[in-house]
Design a protein around this motif. Structure first.
Motif, PDB file in Angstrom:
ATOM      1  N   GLY A  55       0.782  -1.228   0.000  1.00  0.00           N
ATOM      2  CA  GLY A  55       0.000   0.000   0.000  1.00  0.00           C
ATOM      3  C   GLY A  55       0.813   1.277   0.000  1.00  0.00           C
ATOM      4  N   TYR A  56       2.104   1.181  -0.309  1.00  0.00           N
ATOM      5  CA  TYR A  56       2.963   2.358  -0.316  1.00  0.00           C
ATOM      6  C   TYR A  56       2.948   3.030  -1.695  1.00  0.00           C
ATOM      7  N   GLU A  57       3.034   4.361  -1.690  1.00  0.00           N
ATOM      8  CA  GLU A  57       3.129   5.096  -2.954  1.00  0.00           C
ATOM      9  C   GLU A  57       4.569   5.030  -3.448  1.00  0.00           C
ATOM     10  N   ILE A  58       4.746   4.530  -4.662  1.00  0.00           N
ATOM     11  CA  ILE A  58       6.099   4.303  -5.179  1.00  0.00           C
ATOM     12  C   ILE A  58       6.208   4.707  -6.639  1.00  0.00           C
ATOM     13  N   PHE A  59       7.331   5.300  -6.967  1.00  0.00           N
ATOM     14  CA  PHE A  59       7.670   5.634  -8.356  1.00  0.00           C
ATOM     15  C   PHE A  59       9.037   5.033  -8.640  1.00  0.00           C
ATOM     16  N   CYS A  60       9.120   4.173  -9.652  1.00  0.00           N
ATOM     17  CA  CYS A  60      10.389   3.541 -10.009  1.00  0.00           C
ATOM     18  C   CYS A  60      10.745   3.852 -11.459  1.00  0.00           C
ATOM     19  N   LYS A  61      12.017   4.064 -11.692  1.00  0.00           N
ATOM     20  CA  LYS A  61      12.473   4.340 -13.058  1.00  0.00           C
ATOM     21  C   LYS A  61      13.897   3.826 -13.242  1.00  0.00           C
ATOM     22  N   VAL A  62      14.133   3.192 -14.363  1.00  0.00           N
ATOM     23  CA  VAL A  62      15.492   2.760 -14.698  1.00  0.00           C
ATOM     24  C   VAL A  62      16.292   3.994 -15.113  1.00  0.00           C
ATOM     25  N   ALA A  63      17.357   4.268 -14.403  1.00  0.00           N
ATOM     26  CA  ALA A  63      18.201   5.424 -14.711  1.00  0.00           C
ATOM     27  C   ALA A  63      19.589   5.198 -14.155  1.00  0.00           C
TER      28      ALA A  63
END
Length: 254
Positions: A55-63
């Protein structure tokens, strides 16, 4: 989700596993929205799925932290997603251990670029947002290796450099409500220390046992031990703690 980081957004470099993941998880558990970049796409997908299930707000991006444009783009996207950027944790790191006479140019350059240029890139991108908001918490992950460690001339130099970077940022950014501090882990059980065991030709269990024998508290460190120190620096109430390095190593380091 309630906690001391409710309505705060954190951005963690190299946060898909090990210490970085432990830090991201700890901040999320206390209410923070989490942005993570990493070069390990598979691990990123796993951590994103795990966080969403909780239930956590998460933003993931390959960088790649070495590429400023990639870092800047990711930070802007995370900011647009969450509406704020309050905490930056420069955790991304690699090891290319070897004795000095065996160390290659690429071993030196890779470690310097990821640790030092990576942190520089992330801070350069994040500070614009933090300065405008008159608030920020920057935490750099150093290491006890900054004090010197056989076979790690590159890593030790980079981690010592991060401490100088930390203290300079503290001086430059303090007037904008931004504090900059560093956490220097000792022996922590992670994938990276498993790589160390492989490099020196012993089992990970033997490496852990040998390390514990040198640690006054009689145990090895876990990612959550580092996350706890990071959370202290990230706390809004730690506004008078600036330019400091805390060694989390189970004993004194000097």
């Amino acid at each position: 989700m309630s906690g001391r980081f409710e309505n705060r957004a954190a951005f963690v470099t190299g946060g898909s596993r090990g210490i970085g993941k432990g830090i991201a998880l700890s901040l999320a558990e206390e209410g923070a929205k989490i942005g993570i970049i990493d070069v390990n796409e598979e691990a990123l997908k796993e951590v994103e799925s795990e966080f969403r299930e909780k239930g956590y707000e998460i933003f993931c991006k390959v960088a790649d932290v070495v590429d400023y444009e990639q870092v800047d783009t990711a930070i802007k996207e995370a900011f647009n997603r969450f509406g704020s950027l309050d905490i930056l944790v420069n955790n991304a790191g690699v090891i290319r251990d070897n004795m000095l006479f065996k160390m290659k140019d690429e071993d030196w350059d890779t470690v310097m670029n990821v640790h030092l240029k990576g942190a520089f890139n992330a801070v350069r991108a994040a500070q614009r947002i933090m300065v405008e908001n008159k608030y920020g918490r920057i935490i750099n992950i150093s290491s006890t290796s900054a004090l010197g460690n056989r076979g790690q001339a590159n890593y030790a130099t980079a981690k010592a450099g991060l401490q100088g970077f930390t203290k300079t940022l503290a001086i430059e950014l303090g007037k904008f409500g931004i504090t900059t501090n560093a956490v220097a882990p000792g022996f922590i059980e992670t994938e990276m220390t498993k790589e160390t065991a492989t490099r020196i030709g012993i089992s990970f269990e033997d490496l852990v046992e040998a390390s514990i024998n040198k640690i006054p508290v009689g145990r090895s460190g876990k990612p959550e031990d580092i996350a706890n120190a990071v959370a202290f620096f990230a706390d809004e109430r730690s506004s008078f703690v600036n330019g400091q390095v805390i060694y989390v190593a189970g004993g004194p380091k000097n």
